[in-house]
Design a protein around this motif. Structure first.
Motif, PDB file in Angstrom:
ATOM      1  N   GLU A  68      34.890  95.838 -40.688  1.00 20.93           N
ATOM      2  CA  GLU A  68      34.499  95.965 -39.283  1.00 20.93           C
ATOM      3  C   GLU A  68      33.015  95.628 -39.112  1.00 20.93           C
ATOM      4  N   LYS A  69      32.225  96.039 -40.092  1.00 20.11           N
ATOM      5  CA  LYS A  69      30.791  95.736 -40.039  1.00 20.11           C
ATOM      6  C   LYS A  69      30.562  94.225 -40.059  1.00 20.11           C
ATOM      7  N   LYS A  70      31.269  93.532 -40.929  1.00 16.28           N
ATOM      8  CA  LYS A  70      31.111  92.075 -41.020  1.00 16.28           C
ATOM      9  C   LYS A  70      31.574  91.391 -39.738  1.00 16.28           C
ATOM     10  N   ARG A  71      32.624  91.917 -39.147  1.00 13.70           N
ATOM     11  CA  ARG A  71      33.111  91.344 -37.885  1.00 13.70           C
ATOM     12  C   ARG A  71      32.059  91.492 -36.792  1.00 13.70           C
ATOM     13  N   ILE A  72      31.445  92.672 -36.728  1.00 14.00           N
ATOM     14  CA  ILE A  72      30.414  92.914 -35.717  1.00 14.00           C
ATOM     15  C   ILE A  72      29.187  92.045 -35.980  1.00 14.00           C
ATOM     16  N   LEU A  73      28.787  91.912 -37.229  1.00 13.85           N
ATOM     17  CA  LEU A  73      27.639  91.067 -37.562  1.00 13.85           C
ATOM     18  C   LEU A  73      27.872  89.624 -37.109  1.00 13.85           C
ATOM     19  N   LYS A  74      29.061  89.104 -37.358  1.00 14.14           N
ATOM     20  CA  LYS A  74      29.390  87.738 -36.932  1.00 14.14           C
ATOM     21  C   LYS A  74      29.357  87.621 -35.404  1.00 14.14           C
ATOM     22  N   LYS A  75      29.872  88.648 -34.735  1.00 13.44           N
ATOM     23  CA  LYS A  75      29.882  88.658 -33.267  1.00 13.44           C
ATOM     24  C   LYS A  75      28.451  88.679 -32.722  1.00 13.44           C
ATOM     25  N   LEU A  76      27.598  89.515 -33.315  1.00 12.48           N
ATOM     26  CA  LEU A  76      26.215  89.606 -32.863  1.00 12.48           C
ATOM     27  C   LEU A  76      25.450  88.314 -33.154  1.00 12.48           C
ATOM     28  N   GLU A  77      25.769  87.684 -34.269  1.00 17.50           N
ATOM     29  CA  GLU A  77      25.113  86.418 -34.599  1.00 17.50           C
ATOM     30  C   GLU A  77      25.476  85.337 -33.585  1.00 17.50           C
ATOM     31  N   ALA A  78      26.747  85.284 -33.196  1.00 16.92           N
ATOM     32  CA  ALA A  78      27.173  84.317 -32.187  1.00 16.92           C
ATOM     33  C   ALA A  78      26.485  84.588 -30.851  1.00 16.92           C
ATOM     34  N   LYS A  79      26.362  85.862 -30.496  1.00 16.25           N
ATOM     35  CA  LYS A  79      25.673  86.252 -29.264  1.00 16.25           C
ATOM     36  C   LYS A  79      24.203  85.852 -29.323  1.00 16.25           C
ATOM     37  N   SER A  80      23.574  86.072 -30.474  1.00 17.78           N
ATOM     38  CA  SER A  80      22.181  85.723 -30.654  1.00 17.78           C
ATOM     39  C   SER A  80      21.966  84.226 -30.489  1.00 17.78           C
ATOM     40  N   ARG A  81      22.848  83.434 -31.079  1.00 22.45           N
ATOM     41  CA  ARG A  81      22.736  81.979 -31.006  1.00 22.45           C
ATOM     42  C   ARG A  81      22.950  81.489 -29.573  1.00 22.45           C
ATOM     43  N   GLN A  82      23.926  82.061 -28.901  1.00 25.78           N
ATOM     44  CA  GLN A  82      24.264  81.648 -27.543  1.00 25.78           C
ATOM     45  C   GLN A  82      23.143  81.964 -26.551  1.00 25.78           C
ATOM     46  N   ASP A  83      22.550  83.162 -26.679  1.00 21.24           N
ATOM     47  CA  ASP A  83      21.580  83.632 -25.682  1.00 21.24           C
ATOM     48  C   ASP A  83      20.137  83.614 -26.180  1.00 21.24           C
ATOM     49  N   ASN A  84      19.907  83.093 -27.375  1.00 19.90           N
ATOM     50  CA  ASN A  84      18.565  83.108 -27.971  1.00 19.90           C
ATOM     51  C   ASN A  84      18.015  84.540 -27.949  1.00 19.90           C
ATOM     52  N   GLN A  85      18.820  85.452 -28.447  1.00 19.43           N
ATOM     53  CA  GLN A  85      18.557  86.883 -28.311  1.00 19.43           C
ATOM     54  C   GLN A  85      18.410  87.548 -29.677  1.00 19.43           C
ATOM     55  N   THR A  86      17.424  88.435 -29.788  1.00 21.04           N
ATOM     56  CA  THR A  86      17.234  89.216 -31.010  1.00 21.04           C
ATOM     57  C   THR A  86      18.178  90.412 -31.024  1.00 21.04           C
TER      58      THR A  86
ATOM     59  N   TYR B   4      23.712 102.191 -34.743  1.00 23.05           N
ATOM     60  CA  TYR B   4      24.322 102.055 -36.066  1.00 23.05           C
ATOM     61  C   TYR B   4      25.513 101.093 -36.013  1.00 23.05           C
ATOM     62  N   LEU B   5      25.655 100.270 -37.046  1.00 23.56           N
ATOM     63  CA  LEU B   5      26.823  99.413 -37.171  1.00 23.56           C
ATOM     64  C   LEU B   5      27.965 100.221 -37.812  1.00 23.56           C
ATOM     65  N   PRO B   6      29.206  99.738 -37.699  1.00 23.48           N
ATOM     66  CA  PRO B   6      30.328 100.472 -38.307  1.00 23.48           C
ATOM     67  C   PRO B   6      30.150 100.634 -39.819  1.00 23.48           C
ATOM     68  N   ILE B   7      30.672 101.734 -40.351  1.00 20.67           N
ATOM     69  CA  ILE B   7      30.594 101.974 -41.800  1.00 20.67           C
ATOM     70  C   ILE B   7      31.606 101.106 -42.550  1.00 20.67           C
ATOM     71  N   ASP B   8      32.806 100.949 -41.967  1.00 19.42           N
ATOM     72  CA  ASP B   8      33.838 100.139 -42.614  1.00 19.42           C
ATOM     73  C   ASP B   8      33.321  98.718 -42.854  1.00 19.42           C
ATOM     74  N   LYS B   9      33.434  98.243 -44.089  1.00 16.53           N
ATOM     75  CA  LYS B   9      32.848  96.963 -44.483  1.00 16.53           C
ATOM     76  C   LYS B   9      33.402  95.798 -43.660  1.00 16.53           C
TER      77      LYS B   9
END
Length: 239
Positions: A155-173, A148-153
């Motif tokens: 914090e959730k957006k921060r995590i989404l951006k972080k995961l997107e950067a990770k996905s782009r860097q590592d070609n990861q789903t 689950y992602l954080p409930i706080d809006k």
């Protein structure tokens, strides 16, 4: 000299993801295990009994020995849950939906079984994580499930951006889930936060008659009218 008692085995028994007849989606091997096992560790006793009855209608419910494992279970109770295995009886660990120990209670029981030298036997069955990944068209070579992602809006957006950067860097789903009544809000936050070309897969009601699986860019999803309120869903994206 007495022979040492043979230990029972711990079977990890998957459950349906929806309300379809279980034998339409569950292998015969699961039915055979349920036929012979009378001791169970389950998340919800009522749900487990219904599942067992649908899998093996002739099985006596009165003979079942059931321990519950959920957020209300005391840690002091858990060590005794494998006593039946140590007495030579097999035990089945059943999830409410999907596979035990995967985005679901059960890992601590499995860990305890390993510590006690009890053989752990995972059975084949539906997993929303693997089914959605298979059907998404996103990378199955490198992926991470985040629960689950954080409930706080914010914090959730921060995590989404972080995961997107990770996905782009590592070609990861990146995969995650949400409480069904918050699905629509999560989708709204995803569409507002991620890059227009990031690919998003939404997989809903997997293995059921109204199964829905689509992968589109964020830009394309913004033109859709989406309403998945209170429907079990899993979300995957790759930048």
């Amino acid at each position: 000299m007495n022979e040492p008692q043979q230990l029972g085995q711990l079977y990890l028994i998957p459950n349906r993801l929806g309300e379809q007849p279980p034998l339409e989606v569950m292998p015969l091997s699961v039915k055979k295990i349920i036929e012979k096992v009378d001791h169970y560790i389950v998340e919800n006793e009522k749900v487990a009994r219904q599942f067992i009855k649908k899998m093996v209608s002739s099985k006596s419910q009165d003979k079942l020995v059931i321990n519950t494992l959920n957020k209300y279970t005391s840690e002091l109770e858990i060590p005794s849950y494998l006593n039946a295995c140590q007495e030579g009886y097999d035990i089945g660990l059943i999830s409410d939906a999907g596979c035990p120990g995967v985005a679901d209670p059960g890992a601590e029981i499995v860990e305890l079984a390993h510590q006690k030298g009890i053989k752990v036997v995972p059975l084949v069955g539906p997993s929303s994580i693997l089914l959605s990944l298979m059907a998404s068209g996103l990378s199955g070579q490198s992926f991470t499930f985040h629960g689950y992602l954080p409930i706080d809006k914010n914090e959730k957006k921060r995590i989404l951006k972080k995961l997107e950067a990770k996905s782009r860097q590592d070609n990861q789903t990146q995969l995650f889930i949400e409480t069904p009544y918050r699905n629509n809000q999560l989708i709204e936050d995803i569409l507002k936060t991620l890059h227009p070309q990031t690919r998003l897969c939404i997989a809903v009601n997997l293995t059921t008659n109204d199964e829905y699986i689509k992968t589109k860019s964020i830009e394309e999803w913004k033109t859709e009218h989406l309403d998945f309120h209170k429907q079990p869903a899993i979300f995957l994206f790759q930048a």
